[in-house]
Design a protein around this motif. Sequence first.
Motif, short mmCIF file in Angstrom:
data_model
loop_
_atom_site.label_atom_id
_atom_site.label_comp_id
_atom_site.label_asym_id
_atom_site.label_seq_id
_atom_site.Cartn_x
_atom_site.Cartn_y
_atom_site.Cartn_z
N GLU A 48 -10.87 4.25 -2.90
CA GLU A 48 -9.66 4.11 -1.73
C GLU A 48 -9.65 2.49 -0.99
O GLU A 48 -9.00 1.72 -1.18
CB GLU A 48 -9.70 5.02 -0.28
CG GLU A 48 -9.29 6.00 -0.25
CD GLU A 48 -10.13 7.42 0.72
OE1 GLU A 48 -10.15 6.31 1.53
OE2 GLU A 48 -9.20 8.04 0.41
N MET A 49 -10.72 1.93 -1.01
CA MET A 49 -11.39 0.17 -0.25
C MET A 49 -10.25 -0.18 -1.67
O MET A 49 -10.10 -1.44 -1.47
CB MET A 49 -12.99 0.27 -0.36
CG MET A 49 -13.16 -0.59 0.99
SD MET A 49 -11.77 -0.40 2.40
CE MET A 49 -13.20 0.01 3.22
N ILE A 52 -7.11 -0.72 -1.54
CA ILE A 52 -6.55 -1.40 -0.38
C ILE A 52 -6.72 -3.08 -1.03
O ILE A 52 -5.74 -3.86 -1.09
CB ILE A 52 -7.15 -1.11 0.53
CG1 ILE A 52 -6.80 -0.13 1.41
CG2 ILE A 52 -6.79 -2.63 1.64
CD1 ILE A 52 -7.55 0.46 2.82
N LYS A 53 -8.29 -3.17 -1.60
CA LYS A 53 -8.44 -4.98 -2.63
C LYS A 53 -7.09 -4.93 -3.63
O LYS A 53 -6.41 -6.43 -3.28
CB LYS A 53 -10.08 -4.72 -2.63
CG LYS A 53 -9.83 -6.23 -2.29
CD LYS A 53 -11.82 -5.64 -2.72
CE LYS A 53 -12.55 -4.95 -4.64
NZ LYS A 53 -13.57 -5.24 -4.41
N MET A 56 -3.98 -5.98 -1.52
CA MET A 56 -3.78 -7.15 -1.17
C MET A 56 -3.92 -8.27 -1.94
O MET A 56 -2.82 -9.07 -1.62
CB MET A 56 -4.93 -7.38 -0.11
CG MET A 56 -5.23 -6.23 0.72
SD MET A 56 -3.85 -6.52 2.37
CE MET A 56 -2.90 -5.51 1.99
N ARG A 57 -4.17 -7.75 -3.20
CA ARG A 57 -3.99 -9.29 -4.83
C ARG A 57 -2.39 -9.48 -4.78
O ARG A 57 -2.42 -10.35 -5.15
CB ARG A 57 -5.33 -8.61 -5.71
CG ARG A 57 -6.42 -9.05 -5.46
CD ARG A 57 -6.99 -9.82 -6.72
NE ARG A 57 -8.81 -9.89 -6.27
CZ ARG A 57 -9.68 -8.48 -6.17
NH1 ARG A 57 -9.03 -7.52 -6.42
NH2 ARG A 57 -10.89 -8.59 -6.38
N VAL A 59 0.43 -8.42 -2.69
CA VAL A 59 1.27 -8.96 -1.91
C VAL A 59 1.65 -9.71 -1.65
O VAL A 59 1.14 -10.82 -2.08
CB VAL A 59 0.56 -8.90 -0.12
CG1 VAL A 59 1.41 -10.08 0.64
CG2 VAL A 59 0.22 -7.38 0.09
N ASP A 61 5.86 -12.31 -0.99
CA ASP A 61 7.35 -11.82 0.24
C ASP A 61 8.23 -10.65 -0.79
O ASP A 61 9.13 -10.53 0.83
CB ASP A 61 8.76 -13.55 -0.50
CG ASP A 61 7.67 -14.10 -0.32
OD1 ASP A 61 6.41 -14.95 0.57
OD2 ASP A 61 7.98 -15.54 -1.03
N PRO A 64 4.85 -6.07 0.82
CA PRO A 64 4.61 -6.24 2.36
C PRO A 64 3.04 -5.15 2.24
O PRO A 64 2.08 -5.92 2.53
CB PRO A 64 5.17 -6.00 2.94
CG PRO A 64 6.02 -4.88 2.06
CD PRO A 64 6.74 -5.60 1.43
N GLY A 65 2.50 -4.71 0.95
CA GLY A 65 1.52 -3.05 0.44
C GLY A 65 2.13 -1.97 0.79
O GLY A 65 3.09 -1.47 0.08
N ILE A 66 1.15 -1.20 1.07
CA ILE A 66 1.06 0.09 0.89
C ILE A 66 1.01 0.66 2.30
O ILE A 66 0.42 0.20 2.84
CB ILE A 66 0.47 0.64 -0.33
CG1 ILE A 66 -1.18 0.96 -0.03
CG2 ILE A 66 1.19 0.44 -1.72
CD1 ILE A 66 -1.78 1.32 -1.20
N GLU A 67 1.63 2.12 1.79
CA GLU A 67 0.57 2.92 3.57
C GLU A 67 0.19 4.65 2.82
O GLU A 67 0.65 4.59 1.63
CB GLU A 67 2.28 3.60 3.74
CG GLU A 67 3.05 2.66 4.88
CD GLU A 67 2.46 2.09 5.95
OE1 GLU A 67 1.41 3.17 6.66
OE2 GLU A 67 2.45 1.74 6.62
N VAL A 68 -0.56 4.49 2.83
CA VAL A 68 -1.44 6.08 2.02
C VAL A 68 -1.39 6.77 3.32
O VAL A 68 -2.06 7.09 4.80
CB VAL A 68 -2.26 5.34 2.34
CG1 VAL A 68 -3.30 6.36 1.21
CG2 VAL A 68 -2.20 3.90 1.27
N ASP A 95 8.59 3.67 8.40
CA ASP A 95 8.66 2.95 7.69
C ASP A 95 9.42 2.46 6.99
O ASP A 95 9.80 1.86 6.24
CB ASP A 95 7.36 2.19 7.41
CG ASP A 95 5.77 1.57 8.29
OD1 ASP A 95 6.36 1.02 8.93
OD2 ASP A 95 4.29 1.78 7.92
N ASP A 99 11.92 0.02 6.45
CA ASP A 99 12.48 -1.19 4.62
C ASP A 99 13.45 -0.60 4.40
O ASP A 99 14.71 -1.11 3.94
CB ASP A 99 11.50 -0.02 3.98
CG ASP A 99 9.93 -0.31 3.74
OD1 ASP A 99 9.94 -1.50 4.67
OD2 ASP A 99 8.73 -0.49 3.31
#
Lengths: 124, 209
Positions: A48-49, A52-53, A56-57, A59, A61, A64-68, A95, A99
């Motif tokens: 899971e970590m 996330i990592k 972030m790499r 992300v 314009d 923007p990322g994820i929702e879990v 969210d 979007d």
Amino acid sequence: MKLKALKMDFVSSSTLDEKGDKRISFILSKVRDGSIMVTDAVLHPKEEMDLIKETMRRVDDGFPGIEVCSLKKQTRGLQHFSESFTDQKEKIAEDVWDDAKIRPEDRHNAYWTCEDNQKDKEES
Amino acid sequence: MLDGFFDWFLGLFGLKKEIRLGIYGSVNTGKTTLANKISMDWTGSPVGKVSEIPHETRMVQKKEKVELKLDKKKVMINLLDMPGLATKIDYRSFLKFGMSRKAAKARAREATDGVIEAIKWLNNVDTVLAVMDSTEDPLTQVNITLLGNLEARKIPVIIVANKIDKKRAKPNAIREAFPQYPVVEISALKGINIDNLYGAIGKYSRRAK
């Protein structure tokens, strides 16, 4: 207003297991593709970590990322489990509305329509 | 004299007296406010800048050799204020604070690097203060993932239920969500119950190996 279609991908745990070390990349590729991925697989906390990592790499314009939303065993029984899932589900829904650029007043109508439909079903 | 002997003795067994205390949590839970409060109380100087704009802390901020004098012992800590963890960083969320598009994109880029750095530091902390905002729902993916990782790595954790000075604060919701962890209710901003937190740090901290 024309609503955007939501795409959901249901991925089994065996399919995800087959990906081996590429599990995280596979999940992210699905999400970047615009899908809401639903799986019965369980990620280890370290995975899971890593998710996330890796998110972030990637992300930028346009991403923007994820929702879990994970359904985990809770120590206080099924009711708490259900409540926490509902809370997280609503956050993710907000969210998705953001979007899709759907106005808050339209969201409210959409929720009520769903609830009314449910009530109608129950009454009939 | 005795302290010097104790340091030497611990050194023989690969143990140090200093504890690397990581302050982790989601964005805007009050991590830097807490780090500043601890640092001000014991050293007289702050650690970092606080802002209402999310992701103000984008690099790990350190304060070394902070000595906590507790009732029966002294605890030497290296304070590590981590960037806020997040699964999503949208540069557009910074625009409403009056930032230019260019500055917002730069902040978002730095913030993503900060999250990665904070995660990497999990391999180098001895004890963690998991800071949560008592006015928010504690069952977030960031909190669940953070606690799961600390448990997997066997790192002692104290949950800090922060912002109890706010009317909407519900620290009990944090206790109920994570009953297996020690929870200390505080307001870092107002200094409420901060001595209880120092006591918990002394009680639950593990010595660095």
